[in-house]
Design a protein around this motif. Structure first.
Motif, mmCIF file in Angstrom:
data_model
loop_
_atom_site.group_PDB
_atom_site.id
_atom_site.type_symbol
_atom_site.label_atom_id
_atom_site.label_comp_id
_atom_site.label_asym_id
_atom_site.label_seq_id
_atom_site.Cartn_x
_atom_site.Cartn_y
_atom_site.Cartn_z
ATOM 1 N N LEU A 91 -44.691 100.618 18.468
ATOM 2 C CA LEU A 91 -44.514 99.563 19.466
ATOM 3 C C LEU A 91 -45.274 98.298 19.082
ATOM 4 O O LEU A 91 -44.750 97.185 19.201
ATOM 5 C CB LEU A 91 -44.971 100.054 20.837
ATOM 6 C CG LEU A 91 -44.105 101.130 21.487
ATOM 7 C CD1 LEU A 91 -44.790 101.680 22.720
ATOM 8 C CD2 LEU A 91 -42.748 100.577 21.834
ATOM 9 N N VAL A 92 -46.517 98.457 18.589
ATOM 10 C CA VAL A 92 -47.324 97.296 18.190
ATOM 11 C C VAL A 92 -46.684 96.590 16.999
ATOM 12 O O VAL A 92 -46.593 95.355 16.966
ATOM 13 C CB VAL A 92 -48.771 97.733 17.866
ATOM 14 C CG1 VAL A 92 -49.548 96.632 17.187
ATOM 15 C CG2 VAL A 92 -49.473 98.177 19.134
ATOM 16 N N LYS A 93 -46.213 97.358 16.029
ATOM 17 C CA LYS A 93 -45.576 96.777 14.834
ATOM 18 C C LYS A 93 -44.329 95.969 15.225
ATOM 19 O O LYS A 93 -44.132 94.834 14.767
ATOM 20 C CB LYS A 93 -45.199 97.892 13.862
ATOM 21 C CG LYS A 93 -44.497 97.429 12.619
ATOM 22 C CD LYS A 93 -44.107 98.628 11.765
ATOM 23 C CE LYS A 93 -42.934 98.274 10.903
ATOM 24 N NZ LYS A 93 -42.261 99.428 10.373
ATOM 25 N N ASN A 94 -43.483 96.530 16.077
ATOM 26 C CA ASN A 94 -42.266 95.829 16.484
ATOM 27 C C ASN A 94 -42.570 94.617 17.360
ATOM 28 O O ASN A 94 -41.852 93.620 17.309
ATOM 29 C CB ASN A 94 -41.314 96.783 17.194
ATOM 30 C CG ASN A 94 -40.695 97.768 16.230
ATOM 31 O OD1 ASN A 94 -40.684 97.554 15.032
ATOM 32 N ND2 ASN A 94 -40.186 98.865 16.754
ATOM 33 N N LEU A 95 -43.649 94.673 18.145
ATOM 34 C CA LEU A 95 -44.057 93.515 18.937
ATOM 35 C C LEU A 95 -44.519 92.378 18.025
ATOM 36 O O LEU A 95 -44.200 91.210 18.268
ATOM 37 C CB LEU A 95 -45.169 93.907 19.910
ATOM 38 C CG LEU A 95 -45.686 92.807 20.822
ATOM 39 C CD1 LEU A 95 -44.576 92.309 21.745
ATOM 40 C CD2 LEU A 95 -46.865 93.294 21.625
#
Length: 150
Positions: A91-95
């Motif tokens: 989730l952090v990477k895609n954000l």
């Protein structure tokens, strides 16, 4: 000794009735949360009672808002397109990728807006307007009727 499965219709009906009286799980297991504050739950599949698919849902952060935002990863998990829920790292990477794309789009918009201001709009030619097809006197505008005279 294992019980032999019955082929008797009344026996099958009785077994299904008896299984339906067993307590079932109504509250879901907490799975995770996204960065919008939505909480995700699941009741796993249980083929022994005839439940082949897991029940998945979410509780929105703001229960009064009708336009809820969901991340693509969690929505895929809710709809059953992926088996495992997304990880915090994913989730952090895609954000971060989403933020980078927004910054790049803003930079491109600023670059093209500056280039657009530098160029002057073309002058209007008589009988034509910018962005439309040219109009010629010798061609008919309405099929079957003579062109208008000026």
């Amino acid at each position: 000794m294992a019980q032999k499965p019955t082929r008797d219709i009344l026996g099958i009906i009785w077994q299904n009735f008896w299984k339906s009286l067993r307590p079932r799980q109504f509250r879901g297991n907490y799975i995770g949360e996204d960065y919008f504050g939505n909480k995700y739950y699941e009741i796993p599949a249980n083929p022994s009672i005839g439940k082949r698919k897991a029940s998945r849902w979410f509780e929105p952060a703001d229960k009064d808002a009708f336009d809820q935002e969901l991340t693509a990863e969690w929505e895929a998990w809710l709809r059953g397109r992926r088996e495992e829920p997304p990880t915090r790292e994913e989730l952090v990477k895609n954000l971060q990728i989403m933020d980078m794309k927004k910054r790049n789009a803003a930079e491109l918009e600023a670059t093209y807006a500056k280039a657009k201001d530098d160029k002057a709009l073309p002058k209007q030619v008589e009988g034509q307007t910018v962005g439309t097809y040219p109009k010629y006197k010798e061609y008919e505008f309405i099929p079957g009727k003579e062109p208008p005279e000026k």
